[in-house]
Each structure stands twice: as structure tokens, then as C-alpha cells.
Design a protein around this motif. Structure first.
Motif, PDB file in Angstrom:
ATOM      1  N   MET A 227       0.835  -1.201   0.000  1.00  0.00           N
ATOM      2  CA  MET A 227       0.000   0.000   0.000  1.00  0.00           C
ATOM      3  C   MET A 227       0.867   1.246   0.000  1.00  0.00           C
ATOM      4  N   ILE A 230       2.220   1.710  -3.468  1.00  0.00           N
ATOM      5  CA  ILE A 230       1.205   2.252  -4.374  1.00  0.00           C
ATOM      6  C   ILE A 230       0.999   3.736  -4.082  1.00  0.00           C
ATOM      7  N   LEU A 234       2.073   5.336  -7.380  1.00  0.00           N
ATOM      8  CA  LEU A 234       0.870   5.524  -8.188  1.00  0.00           C
ATOM      9  C   LEU A 234      -0.051   6.584  -7.587  1.00  0.00           C
ATOM     10  N   ASP A 235       0.444   7.332  -6.636  1.00  0.00           N
ATOM     11  CA  ASP A 235      -0.299   8.461  -6.063  1.00  0.00           C
ATOM     12  C   ASP A 235      -1.618   8.062  -5.414  1.00  0.00           C
ATOM     13  N   ALA A 236      -1.667   6.893  -4.827  1.00  0.00           N
ATOM     14  CA  ALA A 236      -2.862   6.565  -4.049  1.00  0.00           C
ATOM     15  C   ALA A 236      -2.802   7.330  -2.730  1.00  0.00           C
ATOM     16  N   LEU A 237      -3.821   7.137  -1.884  1.00  0.00           N
ATOM     17  CA  LEU A 237      -3.946   8.027  -0.726  1.00  0.00           C
ATOM     18  C   LEU A 237      -4.065   7.276   0.585  1.00  0.00           C
TER      19      LEU A 237
ATOM     20  N   LEU C 110      -7.158   5.116  -9.361  1.00  0.00           N
ATOM     21  CA  LEU C 110      -6.473   4.811  -8.104  1.00  0.00           C
ATOM     22  C   LEU C 110      -6.154   6.063  -7.303  1.00  0.00           C
ATOM     23  N   ASP C 111      -5.792   7.143  -8.003  1.00  0.00           N
ATOM     24  CA  ASP C 111      -5.336   8.325  -7.274  1.00  0.00           C
ATOM     25  C   ASP C 111      -6.426   9.374  -7.108  1.00  0.00           C
ATOM     26  N   SER C 117      -8.509   4.251  -4.323  1.00  0.00           N
ATOM     27  CA  SER C 117      -7.282   3.572  -3.888  1.00  0.00           C
ATOM     28  C   SER C 117      -7.589   2.200  -3.332  1.00  0.00           C
TER      29      SER C 117
END
Lengths: 551, 284, 183
Positions: A227, A230, A234-237, C110-111, C117
């Protein structure tokens, strides 16, 4: 139709690095003994690297307001020191001993999955190298060995260090899981007929239980790491509270792995001690059943106590109270073991070899570490002392005074089996006393430093009362340890140059690994004694005073 | 009324349960003629049931206290069945008779025991939500009100039966799985318990009603109550299973009822497997 | 249980189960802590997901059937079962890909937010496991044409256990991602 042709197993001795022809065979080897030795060498290599990092840390902290290294470099160094020592020294060291010894101790010729074994080793190795590659790729990780989010997130750690940390840990994690799978299946399927699970030598038993811990704990770390990766790539939060994520969840994931990890590093160490102490006290282990069963208790409880690492993050008192209670409980099975080891030595004829002395030193230092650990389970004390040098002292007493000392004990004990030569006892005593004196000089005083309020992970400090003298003594101790390790390396080198003189059973041991030549040939055993008790070689040597028959 | 008065008040201790349980106990004793330690366990079991169903705990539960409900669940699902099994099959867990081919329904027993906890918890949460008018563990009183009509006694009975079934592979002499498998069996259900405990404990802090209080008969905030509930499920619940695992491990390692068999003389006859073969090939 | 491969796979999926438990916990946790509007659930195609779930469950059944056929030496049945399994699982993956494309067209990525996410990470890792399973089954299937029967025998129980695991994980994912928001 059979896919594999039956050929006779060759009986030649192991290829050695000295032998030109076989040098490459180490790379392609799937033999458990070679892989075990490679694990140990990997561990030694990173031990030296991590030790050098520790020396930089101690040199920097020797005097107040020192500027030997920059703050940023200091951050990299202490992060890498912790990560290296835990994931690349202790884990491979203990797994390496397991890989080498488990098939020997249960009378098998190989691990259950030799290629998986090689895969695990190489993945671990590349994980370590990848982690260290970060130094050349713009800076090592700087967020500490547990990389708390959001500090480890992109906005706050813009270099690629954390990415290398994540990938390196994922790879070593996969390697550990592979090794654990191999341990479990090997112990379950390849035991000599007659060895019941209840008759395993304690080292095998603890590594077996430990393998389950690895299987349960590492996936949790992997999930968190994935996580985080990512998030960063991948700029997830996930772990960014500013955009709806939760930084606390990272702590939960990390410590729900991190606390079992503490036991992953100490259970096989307990196993080593449980082999060394009986042999050098000339008595069977006192209370085999309790030592073995308390291992199960530790393994199960270790999953239920992780939040005691997080008392300071603001959980309510209800939650803290319950976790404090469960953390106290886990001290009980550990205490049971200590009592058993002391009981084993009681009225035994103790031979103070280096291995045995390391085991005794382990016993004392690990107990100190355990007690300071229990003091952390008391919530108000934790609030006062968390993130101070008291924590540093505690973790080193457990990991260095516990796991590392037992690995040293194991190496001195099994070295004749590994290499056919005895490590010099005289140099060994020098190594031991230099190291142990240095260790206690360095870390015993850090308890006081912590109580005085010196925070950890700072690159320098003001000249407050006692800080300078205590830190100076600490640094001096670190140099003694350094000298000790140098003696150890010298000992290894001169021993490897001497002629192999070790007999198959130099310590008059009782478990099956002493029933074959030293070092064992490629095929471990040609003939094996019948096994009817937990000490098969004892039965063989004392036909008229056998142990109670168990199968 | 203080909490102490509430506990001591005779109104809250049910006479009907006391009498009926006494009758059950006497008739059990009369018809089955259990003696000694087994009788003791039967008595313990009956006592526990009274504490659960006839004591102020039940009243607290009726006021919507999750922690009280959780104590009931833990006791009925995890402790009471152990006593009843001890009363039936004695305390020696390592004895194994009958055929070994008994692992067929193990998965079924596991799911029964594990899901019973979840189901009962969510029924209780729904009931509490209806009583207090607040959202409890993510369950609110807006839809599916019919669930709240299920009587408490039915839920407890369901839990008791599930608990008895759950312990079948551990206590029943004919359905017993091997000790290591028993430990894994307990541990995995412990994981499920932990997850539910986690959910119960930490869902309160994100609930909009977190700071609201239940005032009768004790003053306790919803968050505290739920955290207590979750932690009771998690920590003592798991420790029960851990201590049971230890007990199993000790009995097994001591090898109590083992029968010495005459093993044939051991030669290396393991046979060369595919993997070993490869090992040899690569090394030559 | 002397089948080493099957034993290994049991412990491996035990380990993987912890991985998915962590991901599912993260999913549930994130959806409950934020008070923002849920962007993902409203745009999911639940009926299609239900059909895909049936596909995956049926593929588990067909794999079981084909293993039984293999052990009874009925090669035709074995091949038939394997091809059904492969087709069903490919349909499942195709459905997942269509789901992703549809979400992407609605600019849910995803972002975008925490819902995106957690959704993509959870379902993505499950899909990864499905793909690995498809590859493994594909390899076994192709072995049945070149008479590597011994290898199939060694591996098929392990692959079967793995495939059931993937199936069960999907049931949980389906429940938490698709069904729970509707309740």
C-alpha cells in the motif's frame, strides 16, 4: 512414464570455495548445507555493514554538538542500521542455521523443496543488495526502520530511499516466507520414521513453530508495504491523512507484523540455547514439555499484543489497558523458559566452552531486556520513556543480547559440523569478553540516558548534565564490540586456513546431526541409528542407561 | 441508583431461572448419575448459565450495553461449552479412539463456531441500536427492524449450540483431529475473533455517536462501551483459546496415552523424490 | 498427508489469507472513517459482478471435476474440465477488465480518492492471483497434450487448493465491495 531418471546419489564431499572447479556450483547449488552456509555468510556480510553504520552513529554521538556527519546522512545511517540488523542479519542468520541443521537433526538428506530453498536465499540476498543500492540512487531511506507514514510518503521523503526500502523488504519478506514454508513441510514430511513430532529436538521444534509465525506475520507487513508503494508510485492516498487516508493504519499494519517479528527473531534463538545448555551441562533439558509448550503460547500471544508499541498515539485508556494486560501475559511463557534453562544447569557438570559462555551471557542479558520490555507494558512508563534511549537500550538487549548472542553460541557450537574445524577457544574467549563488556558498557547506560530524557534518532544533543560522559562511555563500549567482532573475523580466517581436524561428534552431543561426518558429505546420512527418544545418540552411547522410550 | 445497588438489587436476579436451572441440574444428576469431577463441571456449567441469563448482566444487556452483551457471548460460546464437554468426555484431550477418518466435518464445525459469533454480535448490535436509537458498530435502527424482535434467549441458545458444535473436533473422542491441527483450529478462529474485536473496538471512534452516553443504569459513553466490548471479545477471548492450546500442547508433548509400537529396523528407504533428484543433478 | 505440493499450498494460502485479510480490513476501515461521498460503489455494475462470481464458483467446481477425472484416468473428461475452467476464469478476468475500463471512463482511478485507492488495490491483488491461477491451470492443461502426466499428478492437487482459495477470497471481496453497501 517417469520424468526423472533414477541415478545413484554421489557421496563426494561438499565443494568448497577453495576448489576452483566448484566455485560456480555455489551459485547454482540447491544443497541445504551450502545454502545454509551462504545464508550465514550473507548475515555476516550485512553484520559488518550494519556494524560499521553503528560505529558511525556512536562516533557522531560521542560528544555533544558533533558534526562528524550531516543530519540527513545520520538519518540514513540509523535507518539502514536498524533495517539491516533486523531484516538482513538476524533473520538470515537464524534461517541459515535452520536451513543447515533441520534436515540433519531430523535425519533427512535434503529440505522438502531444495529449489524453493535456493530461491528463498537468493531473493533475500537480492532484497538486501537492493536496499543497499539506495545509497547510490540518491540516498538511503531516512524514516527509521518502521518508516512511519506520513513521513515515509512522497511529499515528506521525496528521494527514492523509501522505495528501495519497500522493495528490499518485500523481497526479503518473500524469501522468509519461502524458507518458512520449506521448514514446515520438511519437518512434517521428511522426519526419520520413528521421530514423532513430540520428539523433535528443541531447535527444530522452535524453528517449526517460528515458521508459522513467519507465515502469519510477514503477509501483514507485505500488505502495508504494498500500500505504501502504491501510495508513493501511483499516487494513491492510503496513508495520507490530509486526503482521507489514515497514518495510524500503517502503524497498526507495521506493528501487527513487528511484534511477531520480535518473536520470529527470538524463538529460534531460544532453540539454539536449548540445544547448547543441555550438552554443556551434561544433562537433558529440564522440562522439555514446558519449553516446547510455552513456545506455542508465545507464538499465539505474540499476535495479540502489538498495540503496546502504539500507547503514545492516542488510543483510549480502555484499549491501552487491555493491551497492557496481554503484554504482561506474554512475559510468563518466556519466564518459564528461563527457569527451565536454569533448571537444566542446576547440578550439571558445566563445561565453560565459548558456546556455553555465550549461552550464559545470553541468559543474563536477555533477562534484562525482557524485564525492561515488561516495564514498557506499563502504560504510564511507556508514555514517559517512549522514543527515548531507554527504547534503544531495550531493543538492543533483546536483539543483540538475545538473538545475536545465541547466534554466536550456535556458531561456536556447530562450527565443527559446518567446516570440520574448531574455532579457536582462546580467541573465542577474547571475542566473547570484549563483545559482552562493550555491549553492556554501550547499552546498560542508555537506560539511564533514556530516563534522563535523551530522545532517540537525533543526530546530536546539547551538553546537558551527564549526557556527554554517558554517551562517551557508550561510544567506548561500541569500540570494544568492534574489536570483539574483529577478533571473531580473525578467528574465522585463521580457523579456515587450518587443517580440518574435527571428529564427527566433538562435543559428545545427543542429536542426530552429530551422527554424520564433519562436515557432512553431500548425502547427509548413509545409516542412522534407531530413534526411540529425544536423545538418539545418548541411547546409542549408553545402551544400558537409555532414555525413556517414546515411540 | 448506583451501580452497586443495581447489582445487589434482588429484582435483577431472576428467581425463575434459578429454580428452573436447579431443576435441570437435579434431573441431570438423577438421570445420568455423573459423579466427581464431571458433576463439578456440570454444576459450573449450570452456574454460568445462571450468571448469563438470570443475573443483572442480562438487564444491562437489555439497556443496550454492548460490553454486557459481549461478556454473555464470550461466556456462552467459548467457556460454557468447554465445561459441558469436560462433563461428557473427561479432561484428557490426547486420548483418541475410534477411526482416524473423522476430519470430514471439521470445516463445518469451524464455520459454525466462528460465524455464530459474528451473527450473534450483529443481532445484538441491532437490538442495542433500536433500544438506544444510536448507530452501534455500524448498525443503525433504520431498516430491518424485525431482527430486533428475536428474543435474547434464542440468541443465547443459538450461541450455546454453536459453541458445543465448535468444540466437537477438540473434545469428542470420536471426532478429534490431531493436536497440532487442534491448535491451528483454535488459532484460526481466534483470528476471526480478533477481527470482530477490532471492528467492534475501533468502529466507535469513527461513529458520529461516539461521545453520546448511555446513562442508565451506568454512565458510560458509547465509545467506551464499544471499546470495552471489542476488547473483551479480543483479549480475554483469545487468551482462553491460547491457554486451551497450551493445555493441548502440554498433554500431547507429554505423550500421555501413547502406545509403544515395535518399529522396524530403520534403513534409509525414503526413496528418491523428484526434488531430491534435482538437487543431486544440479550438484554434479 | 504425504502430498508435499498440496501441503505446501495449504500453508501458502494460509499465509496469503493474512495478506487478503489485511487488504480487506484496509478497505472496510477506509470506507468507514471518511465522511466523503462514496464514489466507487455507485458506479459498480453489481448484476454483472454477480454473474462473474457464479463463473468463478463454477470454475472451481469444474476444476474439481476434472481432477477427479484425471485420477480415474479419463483424459477426455480431464481436458474438457480444464478447458471449461479456463474459459470461465477468462470470462471472469474479462469482466473485471470491463469493470475497470468503465470506471476509468468515469474518471474513477487509483489516485482520485481513498475509495478508488482501496477498491483498485483490493480487486487488483485478487485479479493478480486469478491471473497466476489461470497461468498455472494453463500449464497443466498444456501438459496433458504432451504426456507429462507425472507432473500433472504432482501439481494438480496444489493448483486445485489454490484455485479454491482464490474463489473464496473473491466471495469475501464480492460481499464487502458489492453487496455490503447495498444492505
Amino acid at each position: 512414464m517417469s520424468l526423472f531418471v533414477n541415478i545413484a546419489e554421489p557421496d563426494k564431499t561438499l565443494p568448497s570455495i577453495k576448489n576452483d572447479k566448484d566455485r560456480l556450483s555455489w551459485l547454482s547449488s540447491v544443497d541445504h548445507k551450502q545454502i545454509g552456509i551462504m545464508y550465514l555468510l550473507l548475515s555476516l556480510f550485512f553484520f559488518i555493514l550494519g556494524g560499521l553504520e553503528a560505529m558511525i552513529i556512536r562516533w557522531q554521538l560521542a560528544v555533544p554538538e558533533n558534526d562528524f556527519v550531516s543530519a540527513d546522512f545520520y538519518n540514513q545511517i540509523f535507518t539502514m542500521h536498524g533495517t539491516t540488523m533486523i531484516f538482513l542479519v538476524l533473520t538470515p542468520g537464524l534461517i541459515g542455521l535452520g536451513v543447515y541443521l533441520i534436515p540433519l537433526m531430523i535425519g533427512a538428506n535434503e529440505m522438502a523443496f531444495p529449489r524453493l530453498n535456493a530461491f528463498s536465499f537468493w531473493v533475500t540476498c537480492f532484497g538486501g543488495l537492493l536496499l543497499y543500492f539506495s545509497f547510490f540512487a540518491g540516498g538511503a531511506p531516512t524514516a527509521g526502520w518502521f518508516s512511519y507514514a506520513p513521513l515515509s510518503e512522497k511529499p515528506y521523503s521525496p528521494t527514492t530511499g523509501i522505495d528501495y526500502y519497500i522493495l528490499g523488504l518485500l523481497l526479503t519478506g518473500i524469501g522468509s516466507i519461502g524458507a518458512a514454508l520449506n521448514f514446515v513441510v520438511t519437518v512434517l514430511t521428511l522426519r526419520l520414521p520413528g521421530i514423532k513430532l513430540t520428539m523433535l529436538p528443541l531447535f527444530v521444534w522452535m524453528t517449526f513453530i517460528n515458521a508459522f509465525l513467519i507465515l502469519g506475520a510477514f503477509p501483514l507487513l507485505n500488505a502495508g508495504l504494498v500500500m505504501l508503494l502504491i501510495d508513493r508510485q501511483l499516487d494513491a492516498l492510503f496513508f495520507l491523512p490530509s486526503s482521507g487516508g489514515s497514518a495510524i493504519l500503517w502503524q497498526h499494519f507495521f506493528w501487527s507484523f513487528g511484534h511477531p517479528e520480535v518473536y520470529i527473531l527470538i524463538l529460534p534463538a531460544f532453540g539454539i540455547i536449548s540445544e547448547v545448555i543441555p550438552v554443556f551441562s551434561r544433562k537433558p533439558i529440564y522440562g522439555y514439555v514446558f519449553v516446547a509448550a510455552s513456545t506455542v503460547a508465545i507464538a499465539l500471544l505474540s499476535f495479540g499484543v502489538w498495540a503496546h508499541h502504539m500507547f503514545a498515539v492516542g488510543m483510549t485508556n480502555t484499549v491501552n489497558g487491555f493491551f497492557a494486560a496481554s503484554s504482561f501475559l506474554i512475559g510468563i511463557p518466556t519466564g518459564v523458559k528461563v527457569i527451565n534453562w536454569i533448571g537444566t544447569m542446576y547440578k550439571g557438570s558445566i563445561q565453560l566452552t565459548v558456546a556455553m559462555t555465550f549461552a550464559l551471557v545470553f541468559l543474563i542479558n536477555f533477562t534484562i531486556g525482557g524485564l525492561s520490555g515488561v516495564s514498557f507494558a506499563i502504560v504510564p512508563i511507556d508514555w514517559q520513556l517512549t522514543d527515548s534511549y531507554y527504547v534503544v537500550a531495550h531493543i538492543h538487549y533483546v536483539f543483540l543480547g538475545g538473538s545475536a548472542f545465541s547466534i554466536f553460541a550456535g556458531i561456536y557450537y556447530w562450527f565443527p559440523k559446518f567446516c570440520g574445524r574448531h574455532l579457536s577457544e582462546k580467541l573465542g574467549q577474547w571475542h566473547l569478553w570484549l563483545f559482552v563488556t562493550g555491549f553492556n558498557m554501550t547499552f546498560l547506560l542508555q537506560h539511564i540516558l533514556g530516563i534522563l530524557g535523551m530522545p532517540r534518532r537525533i543526530n546530536t544533543y546539547l551538553d546537558l548534565p551527564y549526557f556527554e560522559s554517558l554517551n562517551m562511555i557508550s561510544t567506548a563500549g561500541a569500540f570494544l564490540m568492534f574489536a570483539g567482532v574483529a577478533v571473531f573475523l580473525y578467528n574465522l580466517i585463521i580457523t579456515m586456513r587450518s587443517k580440518p581436524t574435527a571428529t564427527p561428534d566433538p562435543w559428545d552431543g545427543w542429536t542426530l546431526e552429530w551422527a554424520t561426518a564433519s562436515p557432512p558429505p553431500l548425502k547427509n546420512f548413509d545409516t542412522l541409528p534407531e530413534v526411540h527418544s529425544r536423545r538418539p545418540l545418548w541411547d546409542l552411547k549408553n545402551p544400558d542407561n537409555k532414555d525413556k522410550r517414546l515411540n | 441508583m448506583t451501580f452497586k445497588d443495581f447489582i445487589l438489587s434482588a429484582n435483577n436476579w431472576s428467581g425463575a431461572w434459578l429454580i428452573s436451572l436447579l431443576i435441570v441440574f437435579c434431573s441431570m444428576w438423577y438421570f445420568t448419575r455423573v459423579k466427581g469431577i464431571k458433576l463439578f463441571f456440570v454444576a459450573l456449567f449450570i452456574g454460568l448459565i445462571y450468571v448469563i441469563a438470570g443475573s443483572p448482566l442480562m438487564r444491562l444487556h437489555e439497556y443496550g450495553l454492548q460490553s454486557a452483551a459481549m461478556i454473555q457471548q464470550v461466556v456462552v460460546l467459548m467457556i460454557a461449552p468447554v465445561f459441558i464437554w469436560y462433563a461428557i468426555s473427561g479432561t484428557n484431550l490426547s486420548r483418541q479412539n475410534g477411526s482416524r477418518n473423522t476430519t470430514r466435518y471439521t470445516l463445518f464445525y469451524w464455520f459454525t463456531g466462528t460465524f455464530a459469533m459474528w451473527i450473534a454480535h450483529f443481532i445484538n448490535a441491532k437490538k442495542a441500536a433500536v433500544v438506544t436509537g444510536m448507530s452501534i458498530c455500524g448498525v443503525d435502527s433504520s431498516s430491518n427492524i424485525w431482527i430486533a424482535q428475536i428474543p435474547d434467549e434464542a440468541v443465547l441458545l443459538f450461541l450455546l449450540i454453536s459453541g458445543i458444535l465448535f468444540f466437537m473436533p477438540i473434545f469428542n473422542n470420536n471426532k478429534r483431529i490431531n493436536p497440532l491441527a487442534q491448535i491451528i483450529y483454535l488459532f484460526t478462529s481466534c483470528v476471526s475473533c480478533s477481527i470482530l474485536g477490532l471492528w467492534v473496538a475501533f468502529s466507535a471512534s469513527i461513529s458520529p455517536y461516539g461521545l453520546a452516553s448511555i446513562t442508565h443504569p451506568v454512565t458510560i459513553s458509547l465509545q467506551q462501551d464499544q471499546e470495552l466490548a471489542g476488547m473483551i471479545m479480543w483479549v480475554p477471548g483469545c487468551i482462553l483459546y491460547v491457554s486451551m492450546s497450551c493445555y493441548i500442547a502440554i498433554q500431547w508433548l507429554e505423550g500421555k496415552n501413547h502406545i509403544p509400537e515395535n518399529l522396524p529396523v530403520i534403513e534409509k528407504k525414503r526413496g528418491i523424490t523428484a526434488e531430491n533428484q534435482q538437487a543431486v543433478i544440479t550438484n554434479t | 498427508m504425504r502430498d508435499k505440493g498440496k501441503l505446501l499450498m495449504f500453508f501458502l494460502i494460509g499465509s496469503e489469507a493474512f495478506f487478503f485479510i489485511a487488504l480487506i480490513i484496509a478497505y472496510v476501515y477506509y470506507r468507514n472513517i471518511t465522511h466523503a461521498t462514496d464514489t466507487v460503489t455507485a458506479n459498480l455494475n453489481v448484476p454483472r459482478a454477480a454473474v462473474l462470481t457464479c463463473c468463478l464458483v463454477l470454475s472451481s467446481g469444474s476444476l474439481m471435476w476434472s481432477k477427479k477425472a484425471f485420477l480415474k484416468n479419463k483424459t477426455t473428461h480431464f481436458k474438457l474440465g480444464m478447458s471449461i475452467t479456463l474459459i470461465l476464469s477468462t470470462v471472469f478476468m474479462g469482466g473485471q477488465i470491463i469493470e475497470y475500463i468503465e470506471l476509468y471512463k468515469k474518471q474513477i482511478t487509483l489516485d482520485k480518492d481513498i475509495f478508488g485507492s482501496s477498491f483498485f488495490t483490493l480487486t487488483g491483488f485478487h485479479s493478480l492471483h486469478v491471473i497466476i491461477g489461470i497461468i498455472a491451470i494453463g500449464i497443466l492443461f498444456s501438459f496433458s497434450f504432451i504426456k507429462f502426466k507425472n507432473l500433472i499428478k504432482n501439481a494438480i492437487s496444489a493448483v486445485e487448493v489454490y484455485w479454491h482459495f482464490v474463489d473464496v477470497v473473491w466471495l469475501f471481496v464480492f460481499f464487502f465491495v458489492y453487496i455490503k453497501p447495498l444492505l
